[in-house]
Design a protein around this motif. Structure first.
Motif, mmCIF file in Angstrom:
data_model
loop_
_atom_site.group_PDB
_atom_site.id
_atom_site.type_symbol
_atom_site.label_atom_id
_atom_site.label_comp_id
_atom_site.label_asym_id
_atom_site.label_seq_id
_atom_site.Cartn_x
_atom_site.Cartn_y
_atom_site.Cartn_z
ATOM 1 N N SER A 236 0.816 -1.227 0.000
ATOM 2 C CA SER A 236 0.000 0.000 0.000
ATOM 3 C C SER A 236 0.841 1.265 0.000
ATOM 4 N N GLU A 237 2.104 1.154 0.438
ATOM 5 C CA GLU A 237 2.995 2.326 0.469
ATOM 6 C C GLU A 237 4.147 2.193 -0.530
ATOM 7 N N GLU A 238 3.971 1.341 -1.528
ATOM 8 C CA GLU A 238 5.055 1.142 -2.498
ATOM 9 C C GLU A 238 5.448 2.444 -3.183
ATOM 10 N N HIS A 239 4.498 3.363 -3.298
ATOM 11 C CA HIS A 239 4.790 4.632 -3.958
ATOM 12 C C HIS A 239 5.830 5.465 -3.202
ATOM 13 N N LEU A 240 6.102 5.113 -1.942
ATOM 14 C CA LEU A 240 7.095 5.841 -1.156
ATOM 15 C C LEU A 240 8.519 5.313 -1.357
ATOM 16 N N CYS A 241 8.648 4.162 -2.005
ATOM 17 C CA CYS A 241 9.961 3.523 -2.129
ATOM 18 C C CYS A 241 10.959 4.377 -2.898
ATOM 19 N N GLU A 242 10.534 4.945 -4.020
ATOM 20 C CA GLU A 242 11.466 5.714 -4.841
ATOM 21 C C GLU A 242 11.935 6.959 -4.099
ATOM 22 N N LYS A 243 11.038 7.621 -3.384
ATOM 23 C CA LYS A 243 11.390 8.841 -2.652
ATOM 24 C C LYS A 243 12.336 8.547 -1.488
ATOM 25 N N THR A 244 12.057 7.485 -0.751
ATOM 26 C CA THR A 244 12.827 7.186 0.462
ATOM 27 C C THR A 244 13.976 6.221 0.215
ATOM 28 N N MET A 245 13.975 5.601 -0.962
ATOM 29 C CA MET A 245 15.002 4.603 -1.334
ATOM 30 C C MET A 245 14.942 3.396 -0.407
ATOM 31 N N HIS A 246 13.743 2.869 -0.225
ATOM 32 C CA HIS A 246 13.514 1.672 0.563
ATOM 33 C C HIS A 246 12.767 0.638 -0.278
ATOM 34 N N SER A 247 12.505 -0.532 0.321
ATOM 35 C CA SER A 247 11.868 -1.642 -0.384
ATOM 36 C C SER A 247 10.586 -2.076 0.329
ATOM 37 N N THR A 248 9.764 -2.819 -0.392
ATOM 38 C CA THR A 248 8.597 -3.453 0.201
ATOM 39 C C THR A 248 8.922 -4.907 0.541
#
Length: 301
Positions: A236-248
């Motif tokens: 549900s928060e995958e859209h935050l991965c590129e901004k924060t440089m994290h993974s699901t």
């Protein structure tokens, strides 16, 4: 191979959760991996002996992975430690620690060695007769490495029945365990495979935190026994991965599947979630053998 999770949550400490830090025991070596705030308290809670920690591996210089290091070093001095301490981490970790020691007039009672990293390719950063440690280049908001810990192959095991059958003297046993064939007095050559059993398969552990989904690490971690991979977000928060440089969690599971690892441990959970169980559920839609890290949890592999 044992793994003790001291902390495995992202960003800020809470009353019941701690930022990233863990202890890996492999081949009777003990390595501290990352050192978030509160690490030394967690070491005490989990009855990990401070004196056994001689090497610390820091993935990157974000606070939730390194703010506990100066406190741990200071406590080592208060305990009158004499054994050398080696810090492996990104360039800048030496300055970070030394400026704090200087400004607080807290010089160490032991020799402190820094092994700073700048390379963008995998490189060996530690090696002894039992274990070898290499970097896993990751992609985060600052320079970041994971670490791959691998046992070296052990000695072969003697097949005592066969050795005695051929009348081989005990002075040759170590040579046989090292893999050599033996030539008997009558000229016969006895192949090593007839006198020994294979040693236990070497174990390996890959630590990957923090990073965006990064498929080019797959060749480095191929076939490892255990992969710890950050899983900050749910789908549900995958859209935050590129901004924060994290993974699901699902992305971590995809890496695990493509690398053919045996077991996946998820960690670095965002504290926005009330439960970590959905991380396992989502990961298992891609890769079956999934475990959840949690503070104080001990894995025996």
């Amino acid at each position: 191979m044992n793994l003790t999770i001291l902390g495995c949550y992202a960003a800020t400490p809470r009353t019941l959760t701690n930022p990233t830090s863990q202890v890996l025991e492999i081949k009777n070596r003990m390595f501290l991996i990352d050192c978030g705030e509160g690490t030394q308290v967690q070491l005490r809670k989990n009855k990990v002996r401070f004196s056994k920690i001689n090497h610390v591996f820091i993935s990157h210089l974000h606070g939730d992975h390194v703010y506990g290091l100066i406190g741990l070093i200071s406590t080592f001095s208060l305990l009158n430690r004499k054994t050398d301490l080696h810090i492996h981490g990104p360039k800048g970790v030496k300055e970070l620690i030394l400026i704090q020691l200087k400004l607080t007039a807290s010089w160490t009672s032991f020799d402190l060695y820094f092994h700073e990293l700048e390379g963008k390719e995998s490189q060996v950063v530690y090696e002894d007769d039992k274990v070898i440690v290499s970097t896993i280049p990751l992609q985060h908001r600052v320079y970041t490495n994971g670490y791959l810990f691998k046992e070296k192959p052990g000695e072969r095991k003697l097949n005592l029945g066969k050795v005695e059958e051929y009348g081989i003297e005990t002075c040759y046993y170590q040579k046989i365990k090292n893999g050599s064939d033996i030539t008997l007095d009558d000229g016969r050559v006895i192949p090593n495979a007839l006198m020994t059993f294979d040693p236990p398969a070497p174990q390996s552990y890959a630590f990957c935190s923090d990073t965006i989904y990064k498929e080019d690490i797959i060749p480095i971690i191929k076939d490892v026994n255990v992969l710890y991979h950050e899983s900050t977000f749910l789908d549900s928060e995958e859209h935050l991965c590129e901004k924060t440089m994290h993974s699901t969690a699902k992305q971590a599971a995809t890496i695990a599947k493509q690398a053919n690892v045996k077991q996946l441990v998820l960690g670095h959970f965002s504290t926005r979630y009330d439960s970590i169980e959905p991380f396992k559920e989502q990961a298992q839609t891609v890769f079956e053998n999934v475990h959840l890290a949690d503070d104080g949890k001990i894995f025996e592999f």
